[in-house]
Motif scaffolding. Structure first.
Motif, PDB file in Angstrom:
ATOM      1  N   SER A 116       0.827  -1.213   0.000  1.00 46.27           N
ATOM      2  CA  SER A 116       0.000   0.000   0.000  1.00 46.27           C
ATOM      3  C   SER A 116       0.857   1.256   0.000  1.00 46.27           C
ATOM      4  O   SER A 116       0.505   2.263  -0.634  1.00 46.27           O
ATOM      5  CB  SER A 116      -0.941   0.002   1.204  1.00 46.27           C
ATOM      6  OG  SER A 116      -0.210  -0.043   2.417  1.00 46.27           O
ATOM      7  N   ARG A 162      -1.121  -8.136   3.968  1.00 44.72           N
ATOM      8  CA  ARG A 162      -2.460  -7.595   4.181  1.00 44.72           C
ATOM      9  C   ARG A 162      -2.366  -6.101   4.458  1.00 44.72           C
ATOM     10  O   ARG A 162      -1.529  -5.662   5.241  1.00 44.72           O
ATOM     11  CB  ARG A 162      -3.148  -8.279   5.368  1.00 44.72           C
ATOM     12  CG  ARG A 162      -3.484  -9.739   5.114  1.00 44.72           C
ATOM     13  CD  ARG A 162      -4.070 -10.354   6.371  1.00 44.72           C
ATOM     14  NE  ARG A 162      -4.498 -11.718   6.150  1.00 44.72           N
ATOM     15  CZ  ARG A 162      -5.727 -12.072   5.790  1.00 44.72           C
ATOM     16  NH1 ARG A 162      -6.634 -11.137   5.608  1.00 44.72           N
ATOM     17  NH2 ARG A 162      -6.042 -13.332   5.614  1.00 44.72           N
ATOM     18  N   GLN A 165      -5.331  -1.889   8.500  1.00 48.45           N
ATOM     19  CA  GLN A 165      -6.573  -1.160   8.713  1.00 48.45           C
ATOM     20  C   GLN A 165      -6.716  -0.848  10.190  1.00 48.45           C
ATOM     21  O   GLN A 165      -6.339  -1.662  11.049  1.00 48.45           O
ATOM     22  CB  GLN A 165      -7.778  -1.993   8.268  1.00 48.45           C
ATOM     23  CG  GLN A 165      -7.833  -2.289   6.782  1.00 48.45           C
ATOM     24  CD  GLN A 165      -9.148  -2.954   6.411  1.00 48.45           C
ATOM     25  OE1 GLN A 165     -10.216  -2.412   6.635  1.00 48.45           O
ATOM     26  NE2 GLN A 165      -9.065  -4.142   5.839  1.00 48.45           N
ATOM     27  N   ARG A 334     -14.355   4.002  11.416  1.00 53.12           N
ATOM     28  CA  ARG A 334     -14.604   2.643  10.952  1.00 53.12           C
ATOM     29  C   ARG A 334     -15.597   1.933  11.869  1.00 53.12           C
ATOM     30  O   ARG A 334     -16.454   1.179  11.414  1.00 53.12           O
ATOM     31  CB  ARG A 334     -13.298   1.856  10.895  1.00 53.12           C
ATOM     32  CG  ARG A 334     -13.510   0.471  10.307  1.00 53.12           C
ATOM     33  CD  ARG A 334     -12.263  -0.356  10.253  1.00 53.12           C
ATOM     34  NE  ARG A 334     -12.594  -1.654   9.665  1.00 53.12           N
ATOM     35  CZ  ARG A 334     -11.792  -2.692   9.679  1.00 53.12           C
ATOM     36  NH1 ARG A 334     -10.600  -2.601  10.235  1.00 53.12           N
ATOM     37  NH2 ARG A 334     -12.167  -3.833   9.140  1.00 53.12           N
ATOM     38  N   THR A 338     -19.137   0.077  10.749  1.00 53.97           N
ATOM     39  CA  THR A 338     -19.318  -1.346  11.040  1.00 53.97           C
ATOM     40  C   THR A 338     -20.533  -1.586  11.923  1.00 53.97           C
ATOM     41  O   THR A 338     -21.357  -2.464  11.648  1.00 53.97           O
ATOM     42  CB  THR A 338     -18.053  -1.910  11.705  1.00 53.97           C
ATOM     43  OG1 THR A 338     -16.918  -1.682  10.856  1.00 53.97           O
ATOM     44  CG2 THR A 338     -18.193  -3.401  11.960  1.00 53.97           C
ATOM     45  N   ARG A 361     -14.748   2.961  -1.978  1.00 56.67           N
ATOM     46  CA  ARG A 361     -14.247   1.595  -1.836  1.00 56.67           C
ATOM     47  C   ARG A 361     -13.937   1.275  -0.378  1.00 56.67           C
ATOM     48  O   ARG A 361     -14.070   0.127   0.048  1.00 56.67           O
ATOM     49  CB  ARG A 361     -12.993   1.409  -2.692  1.00 56.67           C
ATOM     50  CG  ARG A 361     -13.266   1.381  -4.195  1.00 56.67           C
ATOM     51  CD  ARG A 361     -12.007   1.158  -4.986  1.00 56.67           C
ATOM     52  NE  ARG A 361     -11.080   2.266  -4.850  1.00 56.67           N
ATOM     53  CZ  ARG A 361      -9.854   2.294  -5.379  1.00 56.67           C
ATOM     54  NH1 ARG A 361      -9.421   1.253  -6.073  1.00 56.67           N
ATOM     55  NH2 ARG A 361      -9.070   3.341  -5.211  1.00 56.67           N
ATOM     56  N   VAL A 362     -13.513   2.292   0.368  1.00 56.04           N
ATOM     57  CA  VAL A 362     -13.216   2.072   1.784  1.00 56.04           C
ATOM     58  C   VAL A 362     -14.481   1.697   2.538  1.00 56.04           C
ATOM     59  O   VAL A 362     -14.504   0.726   3.303  1.00 56.04           O
ATOM     60  CB  VAL A 362     -12.578   3.334   2.399  1.00 56.04           C
ATOM     61  CG1 VAL A 362     -12.441   3.180   3.913  1.00 56.04           C
ATOM     62  CG2 VAL A 362     -11.223   3.600   1.771  1.00 56.04           C
ATOM     63  N   ARG A 365     -15.613  -1.745   1.797  1.00 58.01           N
ATOM     64  CA  ARG A 365     -14.845  -2.761   2.525  1.00 58.01           C
ATOM     65  C   ARG A 365     -15.377  -2.925   3.945  1.00 58.01           C
ATOM     66  O   ARG A 365     -15.471  -4.040   4.464  1.00 58.01           O
ATOM     67  CB  ARG A 365     -13.372  -2.365   2.560  1.00 58.01           C
ATOM     68  CG  ARG A 365     -12.466  -3.448   3.106  1.00 58.01           C
ATOM     69  CD  ARG A 365     -11.010  -3.148   2.818  1.00 58.01           C
ATOM     70  NE  ARG A 365     -10.527  -1.976   3.530  1.00 58.01           N
ATOM     71  CZ  ARG A 365     -10.048  -0.879   2.943  1.00 58.01           C
ATOM     72  NH1 ARG A 365     -10.021  -0.811   1.624  1.00 58.01           N
ATOM     73  NH2 ARG A 365      -9.621   0.135   3.663  1.00 58.01           N
ATOM     74  N   TYR A 366     -15.753  -1.816   4.577  1.00 59.81           N
ATOM     75  CA  TYR A 366     -16.338  -1.910   5.915  1.00 59.81           C
ATOM     76  C   TYR A 366     -17.661  -2.678   5.873  1.00 59.81           C
ATOM     77  O   TYR A 366     -17.968  -3.470   6.769  1.00 59.81           O
ATOM     78  CB  TYR A 366     -16.579  -0.511   6.491  1.00 59.81           C
ATOM     79  CG  TYR A 366     -15.346   0.325   6.694  1.00 59.81           C
ATOM     80  CD1 TYR A 366     -14.071  -0.252   6.708  1.00 59.81           C
ATOM     81  CD2 TYR A 366     -15.439   1.699   6.853  1.00 59.81           C
ATOM     82  CE1 TYR A 366     -12.940   0.531   6.887  1.00 59.81           C
ATOM     83  CE2 TYR A 366     -14.313   2.491   7.038  1.00 59.81           C
ATOM     84  CZ  TYR A 366     -13.068   1.895   7.043  1.00 59.81           C
ATOM     85  OH  TYR A 366     -11.963   2.671   7.214  1.00 59.81           O
ATOM     86  N   ASP A 368     -18.469  -4.946   3.698  1.00 57.20           N
ATOM     87  CA  ASP A 368     -18.156  -6.355   3.443  1.00 57.20           C
ATOM     88  C   ASP A 368     -17.783  -7.089   4.721  1.00 57.20           C
ATOM     89  O   ASP A 368     -18.083  -8.278   4.881  1.00 57.20           O
ATOM     90  CB  ASP A 368     -17.005  -6.476   2.436  1.00 57.20           C
ATOM     91  CG  ASP A 368     -17.424  -6.098   1.023  1.00 57.20           C
ATOM     92  OD1 ASP A 368     -18.645  -6.050   0.775  1.00 57.20           O
ATOM     93  OD2 ASP A 368     -16.542  -5.851   0.182  1.00 57.20           O
ATOM     94  N   ASP A 369     -17.112  -6.373   5.644  1.00 56.20           N
ATOM     95  CA  ASP A 369     -16.727  -7.007   6.908  1.00 56.20           C
ATOM     96  C   ASP A 369     -17.945  -7.537   7.652  1.00 56.20           C
ATOM     97  O   ASP A 369     -17.875  -8.551   8.346  1.00 56.20           O
ATOM     98  CB  ASP A 369     -15.989  -6.002   7.797  1.00 56.20           C
ATOM     99  CG  ASP A 369     -14.595  -5.687   7.271  1.00 56.20           C
ATOM    100  OD1 ASP A 369     -14.099  -6.453   6.413  1.00 56.20           O
ATOM    101  OD2 ASP A 369     -14.002  -4.687   7.711  1.00 56.20           O
ATOM    102  N   ARG A 372     -20.277 -10.195   4.836  1.00 55.53           N
ATOM    103  CA  ARG A 372     -19.741 -11.512   4.484  1.00 55.53           C
ATOM    104  C   ARG A 372     -20.210 -12.583   5.467  1.00 55.53           C
ATOM    105  O   ARG A 372     -20.272 -13.769   5.122  1.00 55.53           O
ATOM    106  CB  ARG A 372     -18.222 -11.479   4.437  1.00 55.53           C
ATOM    107  CG  ARG A 372     -17.555 -11.238   5.783  1.00 55.53           C
ATOM    108  CD  ARG A 372     -16.051 -11.093   5.651  1.00 55.53           C
ATOM    109  NE  ARG A 372     -15.428 -10.774   6.927  1.00 55.53           N
ATOM    110  CZ  ARG A 372     -15.097 -11.679   7.835  1.00 55.53           C
ATOM    111  NH1 ARG A 372     -15.318 -12.956   7.609  1.00 55.53           N
ATOM    112  NH2 ARG A 372     -14.551 -11.321   8.971  1.00 55.53           N
TER     113      ARG A 372
END
Length: 383
Positions: A116, A162, A165, A334, A338, A361-362, A365-366, A368-369, A372
């Motif tokens: 990154s 990874r 985050q 974050r 979440t 996108r950030v 991703r949160y 998706d956490d 999922r």
């Protein structure tokens, strides 16, 4: 930032396509005369005044500007050592440079930069080309080198494989962080209000410390707090509601802190202020200039906290509570996303409340956490 007026820390993503249309052409769309002599730009046409340069640089977050400046200086220094041209750079130069970054230990960590960090450095250099009127260099080779590096890190089970985050500060963690906070002190009340308001507004720490007392309005539901979201260049007014647990209620925490500020004689100016070791609002900091002998102010004369100081509050409270993870000021932002998604709130409403750009996108991703697990195909199949 060093360099000429053309070397501005503005990335391509921060320029709206419509802004690239010449204003005169938009107002006078008459077709060009085929026989007319084409206009030739001179150095004067390319000139930017120091005031304009400063205004453009101010549009970029300080942290981004500092990081890009450091990346560009490091790239230019490497090119000088290697006898290569930094701008415009060839595709081969970019590939060699990325290869260098993947194997060269950094002074601070003793390890090569993570993927990154290298991605950011690549963006810094490619945007540097655009700012100086050059096309982006060919990055195909550099991308392949970076992808191979990612594969090696993953196969070696390296931590850098990874992306780092910030740990999400969920209500249970916030409760633990505040248990040991002495809310009878001004510093304790400020820290509790900072953490709970930061979570409730999903604010970046830079947005949080930019708040003034005038941005906080008491209402029937609690408070309305208006923040300026610099990344989307919009103000959002966030409704701060009563919590079910008095210990983590943002309204109660904010009310107590505001009362303490008023008792200390503060009814205007910054909301979050420095507090000294004697639990007093810190006086303005000054230092004497070695060259001129003049005493100069340091930081905000009204005592406003810096973003770094606000992030340190979050980190310090998490460590004191014995919480594991990678804690930072971003943990509050974050954690809000979440927790809100886990509670079933719509992603669009979460994005609006937190000032995320459309299609972030950030934020995805949160989401998706949480999703999922909640939306896993394994749910309800009878295993």
């Amino acid at each position: 930032m060093s360099g000429t007026g053309r070397q501005l820390a503005v990335t391509a993503d921060e320029v709206v396509d419509a802004e690239l249309v010449d204003e005169g052409a938009a107002l006078s769309p008459a077709p060009a005369d085929p026989g007319a002599t084409p206009a030739v730009h001179t150095d004067r046409d390319r000139h930017l005044s120091p005031e304009t340069v400063a205004a453009i640089e101010e549009s970029v977050a300080d942290s981004t500007r500092r990081a890009y400046s450091a990346d560009r200086e490091a790239f230019a220094a490497w090119c000088a050592t290697e006898g290569r041209v930094p701008v415009p750079a060839s595709g081969e130069t970019m590939a060699e440079w990325v290869g260098y970054l993947t194997v060269t230990p950094r002074k601070r960590t003793g390890k090569p930069a993570g993927p990154s960090t290298i991605e950011r450095a690549m963006s810094a250099v490619t945007s540097w080309h655009e700012e100086q009127g050059h096309p982006k260099p060919n990055m195909r080779g550099a991308r392949k080198v970076l992808n191979a590096y990612k594969d090696r890190l993953a196969e070696a089970k390296a931590e850098a494989a990874r992306a780092r985050q910030a740990t999400a500060a969920l209500p249970s963690q916030i409760r633990a962080m505040l248990i040991g906070t002495d809310r009878s002190t001004l510093a304790g009340m400020r820290n509790a209000a900072l953490v709970l308001l930061g979570f409730a507004t999903a604010a970046r720490v830079s947005e949080l410390v930019a708040l003034d007392l005038a941005a906080v309005e008491e209402t029937e539901h609690g408070y309305d707090v208006t923040l300026y979201r610099k990344k989307v260049r919009k103000h959002t007014t966030n409704a701060i509601l009563y919590g079910t647990d008095p210990a983590t209620c943002p309204v109660r925490a904010l009310r107590a802190y505001l009362a303490a500020l008023e008792a200390a004689g503060r009814t205007e100016g910054p909301l979050f202020v420095r507090v000294d070791r004697w639990d007093r609002i810190a006086p303005p900091l000054t230092r004497r200039n070695k060259d001129t002998g003049i005493v100069e102010p340091i930081g905000d004369p009204a005592g406003r906290m810096t973003a770094e100081a606000a992030a340190e509050v979050v980190e310090r409270l998490a460590v004191a509570a014995g919480l594991s993870g990678d804690w930072s000021g971003h943990s509050l932002r974050r954690g809000f996303a979440t927790a809100a998604r886990a509670a079933g709130h719509d992603p669009l409403e979460i994005a609006r409340a937190g000032g995320w750009v459309d299609g972030s996108r950030v934020l995805a991703r949160y989401m998706d956490d949480v999703d999922r697990v909640k939306n896993s195909p394994l749910v309800g199949i009878g295993l």
